[in-house]
Scaffold this active site. Structure first.
Site, mmCIF file in Angstrom:
data_model
loop_
_atom_site.group_PDB
_atom_site.id
_atom_site.type_symbol
_atom_site.label_atom_id
_atom_site.label_comp_id
_atom_site.label_asym_id
_atom_site.label_seq_id
_atom_site.Cartn_x
_atom_site.Cartn_y
_atom_site.Cartn_z
ATOM 1 N N GLY A 1 9.476 54.360 21.385
ATOM 2 C CA GLY A 1 10.717 53.680 21.038
ATOM 3 C C GLY A 1 10.426 52.423 20.238
ATOM 4 C CB CYS A 2 12.510 50.548 17.831
ATOM 5 S SG CYS A 2 14.089 50.566 18.697
ATOM 6 C CE1 TYR A 3 15.278 45.626 20.829
ATOM 7 C CE2 TYR A 3 16.360 47.522 21.774
ATOM 8 C CZ TYR A 3 16.434 46.329 21.093
ATOM 9 O OH TYR A 3 17.654 45.845 20.687
#
Lengths: 347, 347, 347, 347
Positions: free
Chosen positions: A150-152
């Site tokens: 995921g990006c976070y």
């Protein structure tokens, strides 16, 4: 000229699909041979992504597994969470390698059930490798299925992993205050993301409840061999791209900012896509936009024995499609930066 | 009709000066009688602020104390730090009340010296009252000089004061992660704030070194009678107005989110300009833009005994000019919300 | 204190409804007594418009005519085109005055049919008055139904009316190049207006086909008594509010810029909400944001005998809700600027 | 591997210099060997352009001609107007090819004097070739000095040239309404371009007086062999990059939209960087951002015998640095798109 593999992108009309295409059109080892997009099936790609007019002249197909060309060598799935698992299974059983940009294979089954609900094929989770190349390169090279992070989690794990691995910080007082541009919400009609609802405003959301929190926790715990507890607050920022994570940690021993920078420089000394910023400067999301870099800056507050670390990535690149291409390169034995040698775009 | 006082604004061409005028033009007790702006002296106000064409038809004067009309009843100083102290002194000695929007009277002399340098008239600091009406209303009513709070301190002190006063949190583990729109940097030519340098980007700055940090620390310590240690990281957000502060605190005793909300509701039950947000929702800067409100939402994470509080203000209003008018109202005995009864502007 | 009329707003949760409330909450003659919003019926207003928390504490009702309080004195309809006509009829028959912010009564039946389709009650069109106060004040004062002008038409008609009325320009070579902020598209979920689809981009749309084109043509023709032909191109600009129209006309006789400015100053000499800008300067949408002003600047190119006129309005205020309140004031005999005396908001 | 030429960029720290570097770092035939930036001389490039950290590790030098390495093969000058002429002369006399991104060689001496003032070396103007490859490819291939076109002229000339060349439009009634992002104003401290002065606003400027107007006029006149008169109004749009020009022309003979599209498709049939958009759609600046494309859409209004043409470019790419690289490729005999094969970046 190198022989090219035939690549299919399932879910090509969203922002991550489009961004995959931006990198792959100039990849020396790739030929795009199939694109799907359920809602836009039948249209030309350029009808929904005019940026790619005359660059990718392909039609969008419905997502039907039996229509995917037999000669496909590699698949990217950029589909909603929960829908890609069975599709990934299909390719796994055929021996075709897949990078899945969704969440279906990122976390263990128990955690998945709690945060996402029933998993369509839990038995496959153990076959997948978490695709953060800087931490898991060796496994990625041998993987058949990559769970693209995921990006976070990418923006949080890269700065935290060296500190936990080197046993430098208290592992249960970590605070991650993340700020993301709007493209992270995907490409679909929703009042919450309409221009006037987002522009010129700023808000926190899913405080302590975002599904990327257990992903970060689990990845860090596995990697460091420690029980990790953290506090994660995401914020929505009125800009297209970019995540900046401000991370607050308690140091286990006295060190100053230059010591901490040395830790990072040593840890990431061979990593092309992680840049460590000099003392006294902090990275802006500007400086990574459109590129696969993660830039990290930091400061130690000696009086409080705390460190503040600031990381920036482009959520659509290192936080999604760029990292996916990096994973493909590793899986296929190509130079890791093939297709990714683009300088960031500023302004 | 009420008798009107004659008001001078020194430093009228910047964003806080302009915003003072926006509120004062409809204030029932105020007549603007003098405006200064050194760099634009001699021009019509509307030449530098076309918004006010046909609304305020006054010239901008150079800042010369002997040219300020004798009949001036009240003065706002919106001048660079360090330059207002002697001017405030001038009016103090004449018995004319002043609200100073700069930093010269906000903090004690010792702290000022460390963070701002030599103070032009330290003897006057003790005469000034810190103008946060929700905390210091009684003193403000009798004050001759108001030190109008900084924008970040307003956004941080309002959510933290009730927790410290009620002895609910550890006072030395406070983390304040603040995000501000660009107008907080003032109105002047600087490459760092040029559109393309700011737009579509996001960065932290002055990490652990911002001059508002000692202001927050001192105000909270004085108010609560406790030694306070905190960690303050400001960020620059690509939007005009608004500050959102995400505050992380360790709770001293078990409570849940609804308990915490009750604490806030009770503490601010008589305050018009502080709105407490319901459980499960967090405020956006959208909802206070252009208005004098501070909105506060929160969440308790029981497993970690931590609370996360989110506050939003408009940095130019509750964080500057609106609060300045609120202070003037108190000092002059007017209804506290005169001139400030404007709904926020959305979108 | 003045006696207050009871006002209902039908369609209160969109941007124009919300903006009506912003002006009406401080209107000395108005009490809000009923709000409808079909999709959000049953909720508190502040649940969909948190800006108005503690300012308007009312519930949103479904749009049911028999549920509207009997004592309602005045109605604003801010409903989708085609849906308000029968509702307006209902109030007309009861003798309750209405300002309709939609398009149902703006244009003649023949033109309506062509551009919008079948009209629900064509017989009522002739009863409605086009609510552009600067041009039709006398009729508005006596009207029972006001067709509140569209945003583009307001921004185009105010600068063109004086030129046509004074027979200064060729009436069939008019070009209107308009640029609008995104709030003009209304408040609803649509991919086309999602943040990332609009931000940092710029496009023309409905070139030569926008439904405001026949409205502008008809209003100008009626007002000037001339056959008017014009070319209208709207553009979408990545900002919340504001319309700027750049208008190109061929002059019938030689004049210079100062002559043209004099024409405007004379024509609008008694108009509070139209400001004529000095030679050499052109208005920005900044200077009218949040306010009911229309600012007009111009330049003559003598070599080509052409004039370029630039007008700016806030599309939600002078282009919608502010003008609606101005119309209500005229219809009810109140001072025309009641509730509208707010300075523009900059930045 | 191809032999690489050594390239110097004079004025490397601005937006066009930075953008040149973005394209050249992956150019197969180029090695950057010298960078100048007067105000930042002595610093590392990455200190002023953190985007390029670890990508271009070079120092910035003062602009001193005798310090430029002898082995330099090609020079780009990205300097303020008036300052590059003598520098270009220096290289011309040494036989080193130059692309000048400024205005010093774009227009004839007489026109230059009127709009820019005294020219430092007028005798050299005739040696320079106007670098719009789609119109002047053959001359560019043989040129020693290229005057790289202005951004507005590129966006206007590409859509107008085919119409004038084919004698389809009245050449003295052309109206060009252009809208530009803020990066066109360059990278320097100026209040007018500060974030809050630009963001959320929109204005026209230099109406009928912009220095790109005579450039457009002259280029079109020379190319078509006709006397051209046009009306040019630039507007400033709150976004980083992109120019959209809406062009209004009077057709000489009856045609419909599809006829006009055919004219464009035929004229540009061999041009990679000009894309003609289908009927009923109009291009957004989104679809060319970061790339060297110019996209053109159009509509004919038969009743008025008018056509409206909409063109979009990225002002920093096709409007500056991308076109400069395209010119270098032609001058050096490289494939015209070397280094420019990047897909646009969306969102």
């Amino acid at each position: 000229m190198a022989k090219k593999i035939k690549v299919a992108i399932l879910g090509a009309s969203g922002y991550t699909g489009s961004e995959l295409l931006r990198f792959l059109v100039n990849h020396p080892n790739v030929e795009i041979n199939h694109l799907t997009a359920d809602r836009s099936a039948g249209k030309e790609l350029s009808a929904v992504l005019p940026v790619l007019k005359d660059i990718v002249d392909l039609k969008l197909h419905p997502l039907e597994l039996n229509k995917i060309p037999k000669k496909t060598d590699f698949v990217f799935t950029a589909l909603p969470h929960g829908t890609s698992a069975n599709i990934v299974k299909h390719f796994y059983e055929k021996g075709i390698k897949v990078v899945d940009l969704g969440a279906d294979f990122r976390i263990s089954h128990n955690v998945y059930k709690k945060w996402y609900g029933k998993h369509p094929c839990p038995e496959l989770i153990a076959k997948a490798v978490y695709g953060l190349p800087e931490l898991h390169r060796i496994k990625i090279k041998k993987a058949k299925i990559i769970a693209n992070p995921g990006c976070y989690p990418t923006s949080s794990t890269l700065p935290l992993a060296p500190l936990l691995k080197n046993n430098l910080i208290q592992q249960n007082t970590i605070i991650i205050d993340s700020k993301s541009g709007v493209s992270g919400a995907g490409r679909s009609a929703a009042l919450d993301y309409n221009f006037c609802e987002v522009n010129e405003g700023l808000k926190a959301y899913k405080v302590g409840e975002h599904r990327h929190m257990p992903e970060i926790t689990e990845v860090l715990a596995k990697y460091s061999g420690k029980r990790v507890a953290l506090n994660f607050t995401p914020h929505l920022i009125p800009m297209d791209r970019g995540i900046l994570s401000t991370i607050y940690v308690d140091l286990k021993k006295r060190m100053d900012t230059s010591d901490l920078i040395s830790v990072y420089k040593k840890f990431y000394r061979r990593e092309k896509f992680v840049r460590i910023i000099s003392e006294g400067i902090y990275p802006s999301t500007h400086q990574v936009r459109g590129s696969n870099y993660c830039d990290i800056g930091c400061k130690v507050i000696p009086a409080q024995n705390k460190a503040i670390i600031v990381s920036v990535i482009d959520n659509l690149v290192k936080g999604a499609s760029g990292q996916a291409v990096q994973n493909m390169n590793l899986m296929m034995g190509y130079p890791e930066d093939n297709g990714l040698n683009l300088a960031p775009v500023f302004p």
